[in-house]
Design a protein around this motif. Structure first.
Motif, PDB file in Angstrom:
ATOM      1  N   LEU A 336       0.090   2.739  -6.005  1.00 38.20           N
ATOM      2  CA  LEU A 336      -0.200   3.894  -6.849  1.00 38.20           C
ATOM      3  C   LEU A 336       0.655   5.104  -6.516  1.00 38.20           C
ATOM      4  O   LEU A 336       0.470   6.175  -7.075  1.00 38.20           O
ATOM      5  N   GLY A 337       1.561   4.973  -5.608  1.00 37.63           N
ATOM      6  CA  GLY A 337       2.477   6.081  -5.334  1.00 37.63           C
ATOM      7  C   GLY A 337       2.063   6.886  -4.118  1.00 37.63           C
ATOM      8  O   GLY A 337       0.900   6.894  -3.715  1.00 37.63           O
ATOM      9  N   GLN A 338       3.042   7.559  -3.531  1.00 38.26           N
ATOM     10  CA  GLN A 338       2.789   8.379  -2.345  1.00 38.26           C
ATOM     11  C   GLN A 338       1.731   9.419  -2.656  1.00 38.26           C
ATOM     12  O   GLN A 338       1.734  10.006  -3.722  1.00 38.26           O
ATOM     13  N   GLY A 339       0.850   9.644  -1.734  1.00 44.79           N
ATOM     14  CA  GLY A 339      -0.085  10.749  -1.853  1.00 44.79           C
ATOM     15  C   GLY A 339      -1.382  10.398  -2.547  1.00 44.79           C
ATOM     16  O   GLY A 339      -2.259  11.245  -2.672  1.00 44.79           O
ATOM     17  N   THR A 340      -1.515   9.168  -2.989  1.00 50.59           N
ATOM     18  CA  THR A 340      -2.770   8.793  -3.644  1.00 50.59           C
ATOM     19  C   THR A 340      -3.911   8.884  -2.635  1.00 50.59           C
ATOM     20  O   THR A 340      -3.826   8.340  -1.538  1.00 50.59           O
ATOM     21  N   HIS A 383      -3.843   3.338   3.265  1.00 50.80           N
ATOM     22  CA  HIS A 383      -2.619   3.351   4.097  1.00 50.80           C
ATOM     23  C   HIS A 383      -1.407   2.913   3.287  1.00 50.80           C
ATOM     24  O   HIS A 383      -0.358   3.531   3.343  1.00 50.80           O
ATOM     25  N   THR A 384      -1.598   1.831   2.543  1.00 48.51           N
ATOM     26  CA  THR A 384      -0.458   1.330   1.779  1.00 48.51           C
ATOM     27  C   THR A 384      -0.470   1.844   0.349  1.00 48.51           C
ATOM     28  O   THR A 384       0.477   1.615  -0.403  1.00 48.51           O
ATOM     29  N   GLN A 385      -1.542   2.547  -0.041  1.00 47.75           N
ATOM     30  CA  GLN A 385      -1.705   3.064  -1.412  1.00 47.75           C
ATOM     31  C   GLN A 385      -1.673   1.950  -2.450  1.00 47.75           C
ATOM     32  O   GLN A 385      -1.142   2.129  -3.538  1.00 47.75           O
ATOM     33  N   VAL A 386      -2.225   0.817  -2.051  1.00 46.34           N
ATOM     34  CA  VAL A 386      -2.217  -0.298  -2.988  1.00 46.34           C
ATOM     35  C   VAL A 386      -3.636  -0.546  -3.497  1.00 46.34           C
ATOM     36  O   VAL A 386      -4.585  -0.605  -2.719  1.00 46.34           O
ATOM     37  N   LEU A 387      -3.728  -0.667  -4.817  1.00 48.06           N
ATOM     38  CA  LEU A 387      -5.001  -0.994  -5.436  1.00 48.06           C
ATOM     39  C   LEU A 387      -5.007  -2.484  -5.750  1.00 48.06           C
ATOM     40  O   LEU A 387      -4.041  -3.001  -6.312  1.00 48.06           O
ATOM     41  N   ARG A 388      -6.067  -3.154  -5.350  1.00 47.33           N
ATOM     42  CA  ARG A 388      -6.147  -4.589  -5.619  1.00 47.33           C
ATOM     43  C   ARG A 388      -7.416  -4.916  -6.373  1.00 47.33           C
ATOM     44  O   ARG A 388      -8.483  -4.416  -6.044  1.00 47.33           O
ATOM     45  N   TRP A 389      -7.269  -5.788  -7.341  1.00 45.70           N
ATOM     46  CA  TRP A 389      -8.437  -6.256  -8.098  1.00 45.70           C
ATOM     47  C   TRP A 389      -8.442  -7.772  -7.977  1.00 45.70           C
ATOM     48  O   TRP A 389      -7.463  -8.421  -8.314  1.00 45.70           O
ATOM     49  N   ARG A 390      -9.545  -8.285  -7.460  1.00 46.32           N
ATOM     50  CA  ARG A 390      -9.602  -9.730  -7.223  1.00 46.32           C
ATOM     51  C   ARG A 390     -10.673 -10.377  -8.080  1.00 46.32           C
ATOM     52  O   ARG A 390     -11.770  -9.836  -8.211  1.00 46.32           O
ATOM     53  N   LEU A 391     -10.359 -11.520  -8.606  1.00 49.59           N
ATOM     54  CA  LEU A 391     -11.357 -12.319  -9.303  1.00 49.59           C
ATOM     55  C   LEU A 391     -11.288 -13.736  -8.765  1.00 49.59           C
ATOM     56  O   LEU A 391     -10.204 -14.296  -8.634  1.00 49.59           O
ATOM     57  N   ALA A 392     -12.440 -14.266  -8.452  1.00 48.96           N
ATOM     58  CA  ALA A 392     -12.459 -15.600  -7.867  1.00 48.96           C
ATOM     59  C   ALA A 392     -12.032 -16.636  -8.893  1.00 48.96           C
ATOM     60  O   ALA A 392     -11.284 -17.551  -8.594  1.00 48.96           O
ATOM     61  N   SER A 393     -12.505 -16.490 -10.127  1.00 51.81           N
ATOM     62  CA  SER A 393     -12.069 -17.442 -11.144  1.00 51.81           C
ATOM     63  C   SER A 393     -12.332 -16.879 -12.529  1.00 51.81           C
ATOM     64  O   SER A 393     -13.113 -15.945 -12.706  1.00 51.81           O
ATOM     65  N   GLY A 405     -10.647   2.874 -14.585  1.00 53.35           N
ATOM     66  CA  GLY A 405     -10.926   3.859 -13.565  1.00 53.35           C
ATOM     67  C   GLY A 405      -9.854   4.910 -13.502  1.00 53.35           C
ATOM     68  O   GLY A 405      -9.004   5.024 -14.393  1.00 53.35           O
ATOM     69  N   SER A 406      -9.903   5.669 -12.449  1.00 55.98           N
ATOM     70  CA  SER A 406      -8.930   6.745 -12.296  1.00 55.98           C
ATOM     71  C   SER A 406      -8.610   6.918 -10.827  1.00 55.98           C
ATOM     72  O   SER A 406      -9.316   6.420  -9.960  1.00 55.98           O
ATOM     73  N   PHE A 407      -7.520   7.587 -10.574  1.00 51.26           N
ATOM     74  CA  PHE A 407      -7.190   7.866  -9.176  1.00 51.26           C
ATOM     75  C   PHE A 407      -6.764   9.323  -9.039  1.00 51.26           C
ATOM     76  O   PHE A 407      -6.369   9.965 -10.009  1.00 51.26           O
ATOM     77  N   THR A 408      -6.905   9.815  -7.850  1.00 49.92           N
ATOM     78  CA  THR A 408      -6.458  11.181  -7.583  1.00 49.92           C
ATOM     79  C   THR A 408      -5.353  11.134  -6.550  1.00 49.92           C
ATOM     80  O   THR A 408      -5.258  10.209  -5.746  1.00 49.92           O
ATOM     81  N   SER A 409      -4.507  12.137  -6.627  1.00 50.55           N
ATOM     82  CA  SER A 409      -3.356  12.134  -5.745  1.00 50.55           C
ATOM     83  C   SER A 409      -3.091  13.550  -5.277  1.00 50.55           C
ATOM     84  O   SER A 409      -3.444  14.521  -5.960  1.00 50.55           O
ATOM     85  N   THR A 410      -2.486  13.667  -4.130  1.00 46.88           N
ATOM     86  CA  THR A 410      -2.125  14.996  -3.643  1.00 46.88           C
ATOM     87  C   THR A 410      -0.807  15.452  -4.261  1.00 46.88           C
ATOM     88  O   THR A 410      -0.472  16.625  -4.215  1.00 46.88           O
ATOM     89  N   ALA A 411      -0.079  14.508  -4.825  1.00 46.64           N
ATOM     90  CA  ALA A 411       1.177  14.875  -5.458  1.00 46.64           C
ATOM     91  C   ALA A 411       0.897  15.352  -6.875  1.00 46.64           C
ATOM     92  O   ALA A 411       0.026  14.795  -7.555  1.00 46.64           O
ATOM     93  N   HIS A 413       2.885  15.192  -9.518  1.00 45.85           N
ATOM     94  CA  HIS A 413       3.276  14.138 -10.451  1.00 45.85           C
ATOM     95  C   HIS A 413       3.302  12.812  -9.711  1.00 45.85           C
ATOM     96  O   HIS A 413       4.321  12.432  -9.159  1.00 45.85           O
ATOM     97  N   PRO A 414       2.197  12.136  -9.673  1.00 45.62           N
ATOM     98  CA  PRO A 414       2.181  10.863  -8.937  1.00 45.62           C
ATOM     99  C   PRO A 414       3.085   9.843  -9.631  1.00 45.62           C
ATOM    100  O   PRO A 414       3.198   9.843 -10.860  1.00 45.62           O
ATOM    101  N   VAL A 415       3.740   9.030  -8.822  1.00 45.57           N
ATOM    102  CA  VAL A 415       4.638   8.014  -9.391  1.00 45.57           C
ATOM    103  C   VAL A 415       4.165   6.632  -8.967  1.00 45.57           C
ATOM    104  O   VAL A 415       4.626   6.093  -7.972  1.00 45.57           O
ATOM    105  N   PRO A 416       3.256   6.043  -9.717  1.00 41.75           N
ATOM    106  CA  PRO A 416       2.844   4.676  -9.371  1.00 41.75           C
ATOM    107  C   PRO A 416       3.971   3.707  -9.694  1.00 41.75           C
ATOM    108  O   PRO A 416       4.855   4.028 -10.482  1.00 41.75           O
ATOM    109  N   SER A 417       3.914   2.567  -9.064  1.00 40.49           N
ATOM    110  CA  SER A 417       4.922   1.552  -9.356  1.00 40.49           C
ATOM    111  C   SER A 417       4.808   1.175 -10.826  1.00 40.49           C
ATOM    112  O   SER A 417       3.715   1.134 -11.390  1.00 40.49           O
TER     113      SER A 417
END
Lengths: 466, 754
Positions: A336-340, A383-393, A405-411, A413-417
C-alpha cells in the motif's frame, strides 16, 4: 572456460560463513569479493530510487575491480561476482575468467538444491551445525572451480547425509559404523546409482502448471504464459527403462528435459523414454502455447482503488470461473505504499456450509454480520505495508466474495503498488489439459510398480492492475 | 619452529587432543580445527599435529585432514613433504574414493616439491579401472600443467587425455575435454607471455623457458569432433556446457561440418539447464555463418526463439542474463522475436534491473502492429514509484515516437497526459523527450508548445531546462512571449549550468534573428553576460562567434544559426557493428552481459588489460573516424541531390540512404556545392572551414585562433553540439554524441591546419 573460482557463503550480516579455498588466487581474493559485495549492497540499500516495496536489489553480476595478481595470475584484471540470496544468506560465486554467467547460476542452483536435500532447510544455523558436511560437499562438487560430482544421487554415496542415527552415535562417542560405498560410479548410467533396492516399487509423477499473467484494469489479459513441470519421485529397484505416454503430448512446446530422457524418441513419437535417477528429480519442464483467453481465466478479480489525501479506498470482488473444481489457497496481496499506517476493511461472502443452501434475506444478513466466513480473512502488516486477503477456497456457485475498505497513510499522496498479486491453487486440473496416459516399465526388472500421478495448477506471477 | 609453542590457549588444547590416544577425541579435534579455520582463525601452527592424523580408516576424517592440508600447504611448504608418503600410499588404496581424494589433494597443494611425487601415481590413476578416479585424475592433469607444463609433456599426460575423450563413461569424457581446453588456454597464455614481456617496457614476467608446449595442444580433429558430438548427448549438463564451449571455439573446415555441428547441437535447446541452452545458442551463432542449406537455416531461426522466451520465466538472475543476451541477438536479428513482445511486459515485482532490460527490448520489438499496446504499457509504467524506471519508460516513449512515424502523434498525446500529472520528474523527462520528437518531426506538433511553456517553473534539472529553451528558440516566431520566457532564464544566467547557458544563448540569438525588432535588447544582454560573466570557454566562445556573425553579416548568421537540421533517427544498435559481430560470437559469456568485448576487461594481468583496452579503443576510433567521413560524404551527396532537382533514384542517393542523417546544417549550401568533386571529403571540409573563417572580417585580437576553430564547430555544427545531452542518457542522445565524436575528429584535424 567452464570454470568458476569458488563459492562463498555469507551470513545475514554479510560476514563469511563458509568459503571454498582459492588456491590460484592471492589470499585476499575472497575478502575483496566480500567487501565489494557488501559495499554494493550498502549503496543499493541507501539509494533513494529503490522502490519502496521491493528490497534493495543488486544486479546479479557485480564487477570486482583491480585485484592484484602475481605473474602467475590468470584471467582478468578483475572478476565478475555472481550472487543469489536465499533466506537472508548470500551465496557468491566469483568468476575470474570469461564464462557463461548462467553456468555460475546453474551451479548455485544445483548447489542449493543439494544443500536442501542434505540439510532440510538452508539456514545459518543448519549450515553452522553441519559445516563439515557443507565443506565436504563443496569439495566434492567443485574441483578448483570445475563442477565435479553434481548429481545428488552420486553425492550421497560419497558424502553421507546427516542422519539422526549418526548424530546419536557421535554423541555417544562411537565412531561411525556406516561408511561410504567402496565402489562408487561403477554404474554405466551417470545419474543413477547402481544396485538400487526398494521393498515397495513405486513411482510418482507430479504435474504442476503455473500461470504467469498480467491483467489490465479492464480485466483484459495483457500477457500470459503457462509453464509446466513434471517432478518425479522414483523408488524403483534395478535399472527400469520407462516409457511414458501422453494423451496429448502436443500441448507441450519448448520442453526442457532431464538428461535421462532420450531426445530422439521424443522427436519421433512424442513419448518420454528414460531410465530414471533414484529419488526426486525434475523430469521435464515445458511451456504450453494453449492460448488462454480472457474467458478461460480461472479466477477473476475486479479491483478498484481510489487515492485521496492521506489515504485511500479499495474494493475487490472475486469470481470463480472454474466450474469443476474449487479454487484453493487464494491470496491477494498489495503493497500500500510507504507510510501506510492502518487499514480497515470488511470481507463478505457466502457462508461455507456444504449441503446447506444459502438463500433468503435473513440468512445473508447473518453472513454479513459474521464478517463473512466465505469472505475469507484479511490482514495488514505494518512493517512491510502489505495487505493480504486470504480465502481457503472458492467455488463457482457461491456468492462472489468481496473485500471493501480503506487505509490511512502518513504520506499526503500515498503511492500503492499499481497492481494486486494473486496466488491460487487448483487441484486435479491443468490449464493445458495435459494427460498422462500410460507408463510402461521395461528393462531388467520383474516387478509391476505402483504408479501415482498428481496434477495441479497454480498462479505463478499473476498481476491484476487496478 | 624455533619458537616453542605456547603451553596454553585453544591451539595448545587442540594439539593435545590431536595427539590423543583416543580415536574419537582426535576426530573431534580435527573438526574443531576446521571450524576454527572457517571463522578465520589461524590454525597453521597445528600443521604437524594434523598431518599425523592422516593415516586413518575413517574416510570422513581423512577428508577433513586433506581439507586442512589444501588450505595450509602454501604456508608450510617444507612440512608438506611429511604428508607425501601417505598421499602416495593412498593413491594405491583399494577404495577408489581414497585414491581419487589423494590424487586430487596432491594436485591442489601447488607446491613444487610434491609435484615430482605426483607424476607416477597420476599416470596410474588416469588408467584406473574406476571411472570416478579417472575423471578426477583427468582434471588433475590440467592443474599440473598449470604449474609445470614440461612434466605433462614428459609423461605424455596430454596424449592420455586425448585417449580419455573416447572413454566409455561420459563423465570421464566431459572432464577430459574440460582439462584439455584448460590446457589449451594455458598453453596459449604461455606462448604469448614472452611477447608481452618485450612489449611492456621490459617488465620481467618470468617466461617459463623450459616449457615447449605448442599452441595447438588441443586441436579438434574430425574423429575427436564426432566423439564430442556423441558425448554431448550422453553426459551431464556440466559436461555438455564444457563440450559446447569447446565447440564454439572450433573452426569448422567446411560447410558440411558446420551444418553437422548445428544439427547436432540444436537438440540442446531442449535442456532444462539454462546454461546449456545459452551455450547451445552460442555454438549456433558461431557456426550458423557456415550453414548454406536454406531449410536448415529456417529451422534454426525458428527453433532459437522459443528457448530464449522460456528463459524469461526463470528466476530473476537467469532472466537478466538472458535478457542482456536477447538484447544483443535482437540487434543482429530483430526478426527472431518479432511476435513475442508481450512476453517482455514488466511485472511490478520484477527487480529493477530486469525491468530496464525488458523496456529496452520492447522498444526494439516495437512495430506498427503492436505500438498501441506498447504505449499503453509504457503509460502504466510511468505511474510507478521507482523514479529511475519511470524516467526510462518516458524515454522509451520518445524512442518509439522516433522509431515509428505513424505512432508519433499518439506518443505525443500520451506524453501530454503525463505532463498533466505534474509529477516533477515525469514532466521533466517528458519535456526532454518531446524535444527529441521535435527534432525528428519539425513543425508537426507545435500545438503542445503552450502547455510545455506553462510548466516552465517546474523544471529544475539542467537537461530538461535546456530542452525547453531549445524548443522555445526553435519556435520563437510562433511563441508570442518568447522574449519574456527567455528573459526569465537570462535573469538567472550566471547560476545556471553551462548546458543551460549554451541553450539560452543560442535560443536568444535565434529569437533575435527571427524577430529582430523586439529582441534587440535581450540579445545584447545575453552576449554581454556570456562573454563577460561566464567562466566556461565554450559558452564564451560561442557568444563571440554569434556576436561576430551578427555584427558582420546577419544574413550569414541566419543561414548558419537557423539552418534546417537533419532529423534524428533511432540507432539500430547500441554498440558499433564491428563490436556487435564480435559480441555475437561471445553470446552467453560475460562479454555479452556487459556488452563489451572480452578484450576490454580480460587480459594477462594488469598491463595486459590496459593493452587490450587500448586495442579496443583503437577499433572504436577507427569506427568513429569512418563515421565522420561518411557524414561528410553523405552531406555532399545530399547537397548534390538538391542541385539535381530531386532525383532520388541516383546511385548516390541509394548510397546515402544507409545513413540518412546527414549534416546539412553543417555548412551552408553554396559552399558545399563547390566541393563536390573532392576525393578526400575531409580535406575539402577543412579548406572550406579555413575560407569560411577568413571570410569573417574584423576579428578581435583577444581570441586565440584555436579557440576560434573549436568554437566555430560548436556554433555551426548544427545538431552535434546544439543539443548537449549526456552521452549515456538514451540511444537518441547516444546518437548525437556519436556524431559529436565524429565531428570532434574533424575538429582535431582542423586544429592541425591552423
Amino acid at each position: 572456460m567452464t570454470r568458476i573460482d569458488g563459492i562463498i557463503i555469507l551470513d545475514t550480516n554479510g560476514k563469511p560463513l563458509i568459503s571454498s579455498h582459492f588456491p590460484q588466487h592471492p589470499p585476499s581474493y575472497a575478502t575483496s569479493h566480500i567487501d565489494t559485495f557488501n559495499h554494493a549492497l550498502k549503496v543499493a540499500q541507501a539509494s533513494p530510487s529503490t522502490s519502496s516495496s521491493t528490497k534493495a536489489e543488486l544486479e546479479p553480476i557485480l564487477w570486482v575491480n583491480a585485484l592484484s595478481r602475481g605473474a602467475a595470475g590468470v584471467g582478468m584484471g578483475g572478476a565478475g561476482l555472481c550472487h543469489v540470496e536465499r533466506e537472508g544468506l548470500r551465496f557468491l560465486v566469483p568468476v575470474g575468467r570469461e564464462l557463461n554467467p548462467l553456468f555460475a547460476f546453474a551451479f548455485l542452483d544445483s548447489f542449493l538444491e543439494t544443500l536442501t536435500e542434505y540439510l532440510g532447510e538452508v539456514t545459518e544455523a543448519s549450515i553452522k551445525e553441519n559445516f563439515d558436511i557443507v565443506y565436504m560437499l563443496i569439495e566434492e562438487m567443485l574441483d578448483e572451480g570445475h563442477p565435479m560430482t553434481m548429481e545428488t544421487n552420486m553425492l550421497k554415496e560419497i558424502v553421507l547425509p546427516p542422519t539422526l542415527m549418526r548424530k546419536l552415535l557421535s554423541a555417544a562417542g562411537v565412531s561411525s559404523i556406516q561408511s561410504p560405498a567402496s565402489a562408487p560410479f561403477t554404474a554405466p548410467i551417470p545419474w543413477r546409482k547402481p544396485n538400487v533396492r526398494h521393498s515397495n516399487n513405486e513411482i510418482y509423477f507430479d504435474v504442476e502448471e503455473s500461470l504467469d499473467a498480467i491483467i489490465d484494469r479492464k480485466g483484459n489479459l495483457l500477457s500470459s504464459s503457462i509453464t509446466g513441470r513434471i517432478n518425479c519421485n522414483s523408488r524403483l529397484s534395478g535399472n527400469p527403462d520407462l516409457l511414458l505416454n501422453f494423451g496429448n503430448a502436443k500441448v507441450m512446446t519448448d520442453c526442457g528435459f532431464h538428461p535421462c530422457i532420450r531426445y530422439n524418441r521424443w522427436e519421433r513419437d512424442h513419448v518420454l523414454s528414460f531410465i530414471p535417477p533414484d529419488g526426486k528429480f525434475r523430469l521435464l519442464e515445458y511451456q504450453t502455447d494453449t492460448s488462454i483467453g480472457r474467458a478461460q481465466l480461472p479466477l477473476q478479480l475486479k479491483a478498484s482503488m481510489s487515492i485521496e489525501d492521506y489515504g485511500g479506498k479499495f474494493s475487490l470482488t472475486l469470481t470463480s470461473r472454474t466450474n469443476a473444481r474449487p479454487i484453493e489457497d487464494i491470496v491477494i496481496s498489495i503493497h500500500l505504499g510507504q507510510g501506510t499506517s492502518s487499514v480497515s476493511a470488511t470481507a463478505t461472502g457466502d457462508k461455507r456450509m456444504p449441503g446447506v443452501n444459502s438463500g433468503g434475506l435473513a440468512r445473508r444478513e447473518e453472513n454479513a454480520a459474521e464478517g463473512g466466513v466465505g469472505g475469507g480473512t484479511w490482514e495488514f502488516d505494518p512493517h512491510t505495508q502489505v495487505l493480504r486477503w486470504r480465502l481457503a477456497s472458492l467455488t463457482a456457485t457461491e456468492r462472489a466474495p468481496s473485500l471493501t475498505g480503506s487505509f490511512t497513510s502518513t504520506a499526503q499522496h500515498p503511492v500503492p503498488s499499481p497492481s494486486f498479486d494473486l496466488a491460487f491453487l487448483i487441484q486435479h486440473q491443468t490449464f493445458s489439459g495435459l494427460r498422462i496416459d500410460q507408463l510402461k516399465v521395461a528393462g531388467d526388472v520383474m516387478y509391476k510398480p505402483f504408479k501415482g500421478v498428481k496434477v495441479a495448477s497454480k498462479a505463478g506471477r499473476y498481476e491484476v492492475r487496478w | 619452529m624455533s619458537v616453542a609453542p605456547p603451553r596454553k590457549g585453544e591451539n595448545y588444547e587442540l594439539r593435545q587432543q590431536l595427539n590423543s590416544e583416543y580415536r574419537e577425541k582426535r576426530a573431534d579435534a580435527i573438526k574443531r580445527v576446521i571450524a576454527n579455520h572457517t571463522i578465520g582463525k589461524d590454525c597453521s601452527g597445528l600443521f604437524p599435529d594434523v598431518v599425523k592424523n592422516m593415516q586413518t580408516d575413517d574416510l570422513e576424517q581423512k577428508k577433513l585432514v586433506y581439507l586442512y592440508l589444501m588450505n595450509y600447504a602454501k604456508t608450510q611448504p617444507e612440512l608438506v613433504i611429511l604428508a607425501v608418503n601417505t598421499f602416495v600410499k593412498d593413491t594405491a588404496d583399494p577404495n577408489p574414493l581414497v585414491r581419487a581424494l589423494a590424487i586430487r589433494t596432491m594436485s591442489v597443494l601447488r607446491t613444487e616439491k610434491t609435484l615430482d611425487y605426483l607424476a607416477s601415481p597420476l599416470s596410474k590413476c588416469l588408467r584406473d579401472e574406476n571411472p570416478y578416479v579417472r575423471k578426477t585424475a583427468a582434471l588433475c592433469v590440467a592443474k599440473v600443467f598449470d604449474l609445470k607444463p614440461e612434466l605433462c609433456v614428459e609423461y605424455g599426460f596430454i596424449d592420455t587425455l586425448r585417449d580419455l575423450v573416447g572413454d566409455g563413461n561420459p563423465m570421464v569424457v566431459a572432464n577430459a575435454i574440460t582439462a584439455l581446453s584448460d590446457i589449451h588456454e594455458a598453453s596459449l597464455r604461455i606462448s604469448e607471455t614472452p611477447e608481452s614481456a618485450v612489449d611492456e617496457d621490459g617488465n620481467p614476467t618470468t617466461p617459463p623457458t623450459s616449457a615447449k608446449p605448442n599452441a595447438h595442444l588441443f586441436l579438434i580433429d574430425p574423429p575427436t569432433l564426432s566423439k564430442l558430438l556423441v558425448a554431448l548427448n550422453e553426459c551431464s549438463e556440466w559436461g555438455r556446457i564444457a563440450i559446447l564451449n569447446t565447440l564454439a571455439t572450433y573452426k569448422a573446415v567446411d560447410t558440411e561440418e558446420s551444418e553437422q555441428i548445428c544439427e547436432r547441437v540444436m537438440p540442446q535447446f531442449q535442456h532444462n539447464n539454462a546454461a546449456v541452452v545459452l551455450g547451445a545458442v552460442k555454438v549456433i551463432m558461431v557456426h550458423i555463418k557456415g550453414v548454406q542449406r536454406e531449410d536448415l537455416l529456417k529451422i534454426i531461426t525458428r527453433k532459437m526463439a522459443p528457448p530464449l522466451v522460456t528463459l524469461i520465466s526463470s528466476p530473476p538472475e537467469v532472466q537478466w542474463v538472458a535478457l542482456r543476451n536477447i538484447n544483443l541477438l535482437l540487434q543482429k536479428r530483430p526478426d527472431i522475436l518479432a511476435n513475442e513482445m508481450r512476453v517482455f511486459f514488466c511485472k511490478y515485482n520484477d527487480p529493477p534491473y530486469v525491468k530496464v532490460e525488458k523496456l529496452d527490448i520492447m522498444v526494439r520489438l516495437a512495430s506498427d502492429k503492436n505500438v498501441d499496446t506498447l504505449l499503453g504499457e509504457l503509460k502504466e509504467y510511468a505511474s510507478e514509484v521507482d523514479v529511475d524506471f519511470v524516467r526510462k519508460a518516458v524515454r522509451a516513449m520518445g524512442q518509439v515516437a522516433i522509431k515509428i512515424e505513424s505512432a508519433a502523434e499518439r506518443c505525443v498525446g500520451v506524453l501530454m497526459e503525463l505532463i498533466e500529472t505534474r509529477v516533477s520528474y515525469v514532466v521533466q523527462e517528458a519535456v526532454i523527450v518531446i524535444k527529441d520528437i521535435f527534432r525528428k518531426y519539425p513543425h508537426s506538433y507545435e500545438a503542445v508548445i503552450p502547455t510545455l511553456c506553462a510548466n516552465l517553473e517546474e523544471l529544475d534539472e539542467p537537461e530538461a531546462k535546456a530542452s525547453l529553451i531549445w524548443i522555445i528558440g526553435e519556435y520563437a516566431e510562433k511563441i508570442e512571449n518568447a522574449d519574456e520566457l527567455l528573459g526569465h532564464f537570462l535573469d538567472a544566467f550566471k547560476e545556471e549550468s553551462y548546458q543551460v547557458q549554451l541553450q539560452t544563448l543560442t535560443a536568444i540569438v535565434k529569437l533575435f534573428l527571427k524577430k529582430p525588432d523586439s529582441a534587440q535588447g535581450i540579445v545584447q544582454k545575453v552576449l554581454q553576460a556570456a562573454t563577460k560573466d561566464c567562466d566556461s570557454p565554450d559558452v564564451r566562445d560561442r557568444a563571440y562567434i554569434y556576436w561576430r556573425l551578427l555584427s558582420s553579416d546577419p544574413a550569414a548568421a541566419k543561414s548558419v544559426v537557423l539552418s534546417v537540421r537533419p532529423p534524428i533517427s533511432l540507432p539500430q544498435t547500441t554498440v558499433s557493428p564491428a563490436i556487435l559481430e564480435e559480441l555475437l560470437g561471445e553470446i552467453s559469456s560475460l562479454a555479452s552481459v556487459y556488452h563489451k568485448p572480452a578484450a576490454t576487461f580480460i587480459g594477462k594481468g594488469r598491463l595486459g588489460a590496459e593493452e587490450m583496452a587500448k586495442r579496443a579503443t583503437d577499433v572504436e576510433e577507427e569506427v568513429s573516424r569512418e563515421k565522420a567521413l561518411q557524414t561528410v560524404m553523405a552531406g555532399q551527396q545530399a547537397e548534390n541531390l538538391l542541385d539535381f532537382d530531386d532525383e532520388p533514384s541516383t546511385p548516390a542517393a541509394s548510397a546515402s540512404t544507409s545513413r540518412p542523417a546527414t549534416d546539412r546544417g553543417l555548412i551552408s549550401t553554396q559552399q558545399i556545392a563547390s566541393v563536390t568533386k573532392s576525393t578526400n571529403p575531409l580535406d575539402e571540409l577543412m579548406d572550406l572551414f579555413s575560407t569560411a573563417s577568413m571570410a569573417v572580417p574584423s576579428q578581435p585580437a583577444g581570441v586565440p585562433a584555436a579557440a576560434m576553430g573549436s568554437g566555430g564547430m560548436g556554433g555551426m555544427g548544427g545538431m552535434g553540439m546544439d543539443l548537449m545531452s549526456p552521452p549515456s542518457a538514451s540511444p537518441v542522445a547516444g546518437q548525437s554524441a556519436q556524431q559529436g565524436q565524429g565531428q570532434k575528429k574533424a575538429d582535431d584535424d582542423l586544429l592541425g591546419l591552423f
